[in-house]
Motif scaffolding. Structure first.
Motif, short mmCIF file in Angstrom:
data_model
loop_
_atom_site.label_atom_id
_atom_site.label_comp_id
_atom_site.label_asym_id
_atom_site.label_seq_id
_atom_site.Cartn_x
_atom_site.Cartn_y
_atom_site.Cartn_z
N SER A 75 0.82 -1.21 0.00
CA SER A 75 0.00 0.00 0.00
C SER A 75 0.86 1.26 0.00
O SER A 75 0.40 2.32 -0.42
CB SER A 75 -0.93 -0.01 1.21
N GLN A 76 2.12 1.14 0.47
CA GLN A 76 3.02 2.30 0.52
C GLN A 76 3.98 2.30 -0.67
O GLN A 76 4.91 3.12 -0.70
CB GLN A 76 3.83 2.26 1.82
N SER A 77 3.78 1.38 -1.58
CA SER A 77 4.68 1.24 -2.74
C SER A 77 6.12 1.00 -2.29
O SER A 77 7.09 1.63 -2.77
CB SER A 77 4.62 2.48 -3.63
N LYS A 78 6.28 0.16 -1.33
CA LYS A 78 7.61 -0.16 -0.81
C LYS A 78 7.84 -1.66 -0.91
O LYS A 78 6.91 -2.42 -1.19
CB LYS A 78 7.72 0.27 0.66
N GLN A 79 9.08 -2.04 -0.66
CA GLN A 79 9.39 -3.47 -0.61
C GLN A 79 10.04 -3.76 0.73
O GLN A 79 10.80 -2.95 1.24
CB GLN A 79 10.35 -3.84 -1.74
N VAL A 80 9.76 -4.91 1.26
CA VAL A 80 10.33 -5.23 2.57
C VAL A 80 10.53 -6.74 2.70
O VAL A 80 9.75 -7.53 2.17
CB VAL A 80 9.40 -4.70 3.70
N ASN A 81 11.61 -7.09 3.37
CA ASN A 81 11.85 -8.49 3.73
C ASN A 81 11.81 -8.58 5.25
O ASN A 81 12.59 -7.94 5.94
CB ASN A 81 13.23 -8.94 3.25
N LEU A 82 10.88 -9.38 5.69
CA LEU A 82 10.74 -9.53 7.16
C LEU A 82 11.38 -10.83 7.59
O LEU A 82 11.15 -11.88 6.99
CB LEU A 82 9.25 -9.52 7.53
N ARG A 83 12.13 -10.73 8.65
CA ARG A 83 12.75 -11.94 9.21
C ARG A 83 12.31 -12.03 10.67
O ARG A 83 12.45 -11.07 11.43
CB ARG A 83 14.26 -11.85 9.13
N CYS A 84 11.73 -13.16 10.99
CA CYS A 84 11.28 -13.36 12.38
C CYS A 84 12.13 -14.45 13.00
O CYS A 84 12.49 -15.44 12.34
CB CYS A 84 9.84 -13.79 12.42
N ALA A 85 12.39 -14.28 14.27
CA ALA A 85 13.19 -15.30 14.96
C ALA A 85 12.75 -15.39 16.41
O ALA A 85 12.49 -14.36 17.05
CB ALA A 85 14.67 -14.93 14.87
N GLY A 86 12.66 -16.57 16.88
CA GLY A 86 12.41 -16.82 18.30
C GLY A 86 10.98 -16.60 18.75
O GLY A 86 10.69 -16.71 19.94
N LEU A 87 10.11 -16.30 17.84
CA LEU A 87 8.74 -16.02 18.27
C LEU A 87 8.05 -17.26 18.84
O LEU A 87 7.08 -17.15 19.59
CB LEU A 87 7.92 -15.46 17.10
N GLU A 88 8.57 -18.41 18.46
CA GLU A 88 7.97 -19.62 19.01
C GLU A 88 8.24 -19.74 20.51
O GLU A 88 7.58 -20.52 21.21
CB GLU A 88 8.50 -20.87 18.27
#
Lengths: 773, 149
Positions: A602-615
């Motif tokens: 929606s913001q015309s952006k690109q992003v790579n999300l990395r999640c860790a340890g949420l478990e």
């Protein structure tokens, strides 16, 4: 109706007219016949009188003869004879000709005409006799003057001396003898008269009796005729009366039979009509021009309108108590329209506002019973003009309810399909988790609302608490891409924002909130129902599959199993236990990824999300960590990560890097880090916005150090967004993070380097279970 | 879905009664929703039924102490149960009048009924959330309950 257009009364009018004519004829005949009676009586009297005339003629002739014999004057006798003869002659002529005659008293008598052969013969005989008589009379009747000649008698001898000598008292001398009377002698005419008289008397002696008899016989005959006429009249009267009675009887019988027939026919028709009206399911009645109901109506009307009495009821009174005023007015306008002379009935029917009208009857147990009625109007014309409206009413409640249910069902199905398409993109555990959390949040909102409040401060205190709950729901809905929930929560926030800006607050101001809360509850219930159906669908498919049927609906299966669509295989996957929450954290990762991708898009952006340890997030922190990470990830994408062009200028990769790490720190608790490689916090911009929003004064801004400046972003109402959108703008997100962390007893750290990165570091205390371990 | 205007109409009807008849205005408390079970029912309840565009009931329920004070404020010396019933009935009637004025064209509104105790006589439609609006008057609190489909 013309005067001769008698319709069904034609027969009786003709019959009575015929009867009256017949009676008139009888009366006329009667009158005619009765009129002859007086003439007959007069005739009889006349004939009786005339019967003596031959005698009178004869007597007069005898008397005349005697006078002539005696030398007496004959004038008066002759006149008597003439008169009697003339009278008799006239009478006899009148009898022969049936004429009129004036009697001795001067009355005019109409003589009965003697037409019977016997009478004619008698009259003829009488005339003949009279003609003979008249022939002998004529010379006599023509006689005039004196029948005598006068001759002086011879002088008488000297009277003898008186006898005196013969006595002393001798008688006077004998009187001289009376002079001799002149001698009366018949003149020659007299002798001829005498001869005629002698002839007449001789003839009359034999004829006058016959003539008298002729008249007497005629008199008897007239009398007999009169009697015959009387009898005839009696017969006519009796016959006429009998005929009249017969005719009357016939008329009576004819019309009695006809009336009975008509009555039977009318009774049959009435009974048929009553049977129809009693049996027909439709409510039927007529409306007159004053909109009054007619006396005839179908029995179904009682049930339809739940009333027994319709007498003198008008259409508006019939509807008044069962429909709203607006409907009533429309109905009356429509009915008035139907009474117009130049109305196209078919066209008007198409705009009938009463073809499916909702009516409400008072329920004795309280409240209303709602029904739907269908009104149909037909214009009834009589003799070319509109006389009534035939109204047909049907109770179409079942049909309407079915139709509405179908429509609602279709609409619901459509809405559910839309919802289904949306939630099919959501990871099921995340959705389940969201629904649970949202329900808790909304109940919390309701609890906050329910807390008694009388003072303004109490009302104002509610706003922030409600805000946080709604914002959390909105954030998670946005993260899951549940646009419909997000929009509703956003509208809720707008209402709250409106309340915040008000000078004074009361309970009435909170009415919009409960309405929106109700709407949110309803909507989430729909989502929950949809999810439940999907689960049912899954179980149904699993059951079939176990029974050896074809593999199908893998998408549903995989969706429920939480698998990525790119990893779809044809493998048979056992159904997951949806009651467990083991996938909740995995769900959070997916939620965050989806959120980051959606907001970036929606913001015309690109992003790579990395999640860790949420478990490793403990259950007691799960909700808070979810809300915090949602807010921070969204903020990072909206405010931190630059657009690809800007990043290229700064020699950064087009896609921004965003990391979410949750790390246990033993007895020190947990560490949650959310870091991005974006533009970092722009301290000057933060100060400007804080001043613009009235959070600090320009003077205070000038004194703030970087740490204090960064702390401003946690102030309620702070946002650097230029406009309010569902993703940012109200400055509630960071305030929510601060409150959540504070509620858990944690701390927030913030590091940032302009143009390089932003890093939020959150310490959460160890949970009881972790400490015990 | 219930609208704000509809709720406001019912609330105004109630507060109007207090402002005019009870000689002292009432304030509106914080409204909330009752999802499960029955909303509060106090000792005296005046109720109207509604049909048409919406369907359900609206009632005003108050405690005996509150009604007692109201009657006293109104100059009534006989603080009988009958008068209290009349009072809640009048409130319901005012609500009804207000609703007729605002929605009369679309709604069918019944004459008010009064229930003293006997909460089982107040039947709310199934599966419908009720809106409860506290009506605060002096130290007392009554409830206006709107339960419409």
């Amino acid at each position: 109706m013309g005067i001769l257009d008698l319709g069904r009364y034609k027969g009786i009018v003709f019959a009575i007219t015929g009867f009256l004519v017949f009676i008139a004829i009888i009366l006329a005949v009667n009158h005619g016949k009765a009129g002859g009676f007086s003439d007959n009586v007069a005739g009889v009297r006349f004939l009786e009188n005339q019967a003596v005339l031959p005698h009178a003629v004869y007597d007069a002739s005898v008397q005349l003869a005697q006078r002539l014999q005696n030398g007496e004057k004959v004038d008066d006798a002759l006149e008597s004879l003439r008169k009697a003869a003339t009278t008799f002659d006239r009478s006899l002529n009148s009898l022969a000709n049936g004429g009129m005659i004036t009697d001795s008293s001067g009355d005019i008598i109409v003589l009965p005409s003697m037409t019977e052969p016997e009478a004619v013969a008698q009259l003829k005989n009488g005339s003949k006799l009279w003609d003979g008589y008249k022939a002998k009379l004529d010379p006599i009747l023509r006689f005039s003057g004196s029948p005598y000649v006068t001759a002086q008698p011879a002088p008488a001898p000297a009277p003898a001396p008186a006898p005196a000598a013969n006595g002393k008292n001798a008688a006077p001398a004998v009187a001289a003898p009376p002079p001799a009377a002149p001698t009366i002698q018949l003149s020659p005419r007299g002798r001829r008269l005498q001869t005629a008289l002698t002839d007449l008397t001789q003839y009359g002696n034999t004829v006058h009796g016959q003539l008298s008899k002729v008249l007497t016989d005629l008199s008897i005959q007239v009398e007999a005729n009169s009697r015959k006429q009387t009898d005839t009249l009696r017969y006519i009267q009796v016959g006429g009366m009998a005929a009249a009675l017969l005719l009357l009887g016939a008329i009576f019988l004819f019309f009695t039979r006809n009336l009975r027939k008509e009555e039977a026919s009318a009774n049959r028709q009435r009974k048929e009509t009553q049977d129809i009206l009693r049996t027909v399911n439709e409510g039927l009645f007529l409306l007159d021009k004053d909109l009054k109901l007619g006396s005839e109506r179908s029995m179904a009307l009682n049930n339809i309108f739940r009333r027994e009495e319709f007498l003198d009821l008008t259409f508006d009174k019939l509807l008044k108590d069962i429909v709203p005023e607006k409907t009533l007015r429309t109905a009356m306008d429509y009915v008035a329209l139907l009474w117009g002379e130049r109305v196209n009935e078919k066209l008007v029917k198409t705009i009938n506002p009463l073809n499916e009208v909702e009516v409400h009857f008072d329920n004795p147990a309280g409240g209303f019973d709602t029904h739907f009625l269908e009104f149909d109007f037909n214009r009834v014309k009589s003799e070319g003009s509109l006389s009534h409206l035939l109204v047909t009413v049907n109770d179409v409640t079942k049909r309407v309810m079915l139709s509405r249910e179908l429509q609602e069902s279709q609409e619901k199905a459509q809405a559910q399909l839309d919802l289904l398409l949306r939630i099919l993109h959501v990871e099921p555990d995340s959705l389940t988790s969201f629904l649970t959390d949202a329900d808790v949040s909304l109940k919390m909102v309701n609890s906050i609302l329910k807390e008694p409040a009388r003072e303004e401060s109490a009302f104002r205190a509610k706003i922030d608490g409600i805000y946080r709950q709604v914002h959390a729901v909105k954030g998670e809905a946005a993260a899951l891409g549940l646009k419909t929930v997000e929009q509703r929560a956003h509208a809720f926030e707008e209402s709250l924002n409106d309340l915040k800006g008000r000078q004074s607050l009361s309970g009435s101001d909170f009415l919009p909130l409960v309405v929106k809360l109700d709407d949110l509850f309803n909507h989430l219930a729909q989502v929950r129902e949809m999810l439940s159906r999907l689960v049912d669908l899954h179980h149904a498919i699993a059951t079939r599959r176990t029974a050896g049927s074809e593999v199908g609906a893998e998408k549903v299966d995989q969706w429920l199993a939480g698998q990525d669509q790119t990893q779809i295989t044809k493998a048979i996957i056992p159904p997951p236990d949806l009651g467990e929450t083991t996938g909740a954290v995995g769900g959070l990762e997916r939620t965050l990824e989806d959120l980051a991708a959606r907001v970036a898009s929606s913001q015309s952006k690109q992003v790579n999300l990395r999640c860790a340890g949420l478990e490793g997030v403990p259950e007691s922190y799960r909700r808070a960590v979810k809300d915090i990470t949602i807010q921070l990830v969204r903020n990072a994408v909206v405010h931190g990560i630059e657009e690809p062009g800007e990043r290229a200028k700064a020699n950064k990769a087009a896609a921004g890097a965003l990391a979410v790490e949750f790390t246990p720190r033993g007895t020190d608790g947990y560490e949650l880090i959310v870091q991005d490689d974006g533009r970092g916090l722009q301290l000057e911009r933060i100060k400007e916005v804080a001043v613009e929003r009235g959070l600090i004064t320009p003077a205070q801004a000038a004194l703030l150090d970087p740490r204090q400046t960064m702390a401003l972003i946690f102030r309620p109402g702070f946002s650097t967004a230029d406009r309010v959108t569902t993703d940012a703008g109200r400055g509630a997100g960071m305030d929510l993070v601060r409150i959540l962390v504070a509620e858990l007893g944690g701390r927030v750290g913030l590091a940032s380097a302009g143009g390089k990165f932003s890093k939020f570091k959150i310490w959460l205390p160890a949970t009881q279970s972790a400490v015990a371990a | 879905m219930m609208t704000k205007v509809e709720l406001e109409t019912f609330v105004e009807g109630t507060t109007h009664y207090f402002a005019t008849a009870a000689n002292q205005p009432a304030s509106v408390g914080s409204p909330y929703i009752v999802q499960e079970g029955k909303p509060t029912i106090q000792e005296f309840t005046g109720m109207i039924s509604i049909a048409g565009k919406r369907r359900g009931i609206v009632y005003f329920t108050a405690s005996r102490p509150m009604l007692t004070v109201m009657l006293m404020r109104m100059g009534e010396t006989e603080l009988t149960q009958e008068n209290m019933c009349d009072l809640v009935g009048e409130v319901a009637n005012t609500i009804s009048g207000n609703a007729r004025r605002d929605f009369g064209k679309d709604f069918m509104i019944s004459v008010p009924t009064v229930v003293a105790g006997e909460p089982e006589k107040i039947v709310t439609p199934d599966n419908i959330r009720s809106f409860v609006i506290p009506i605060n008057w002096r130290s007392h609190s009554a409830q206006l309950v709107v339960c419409l489909e």
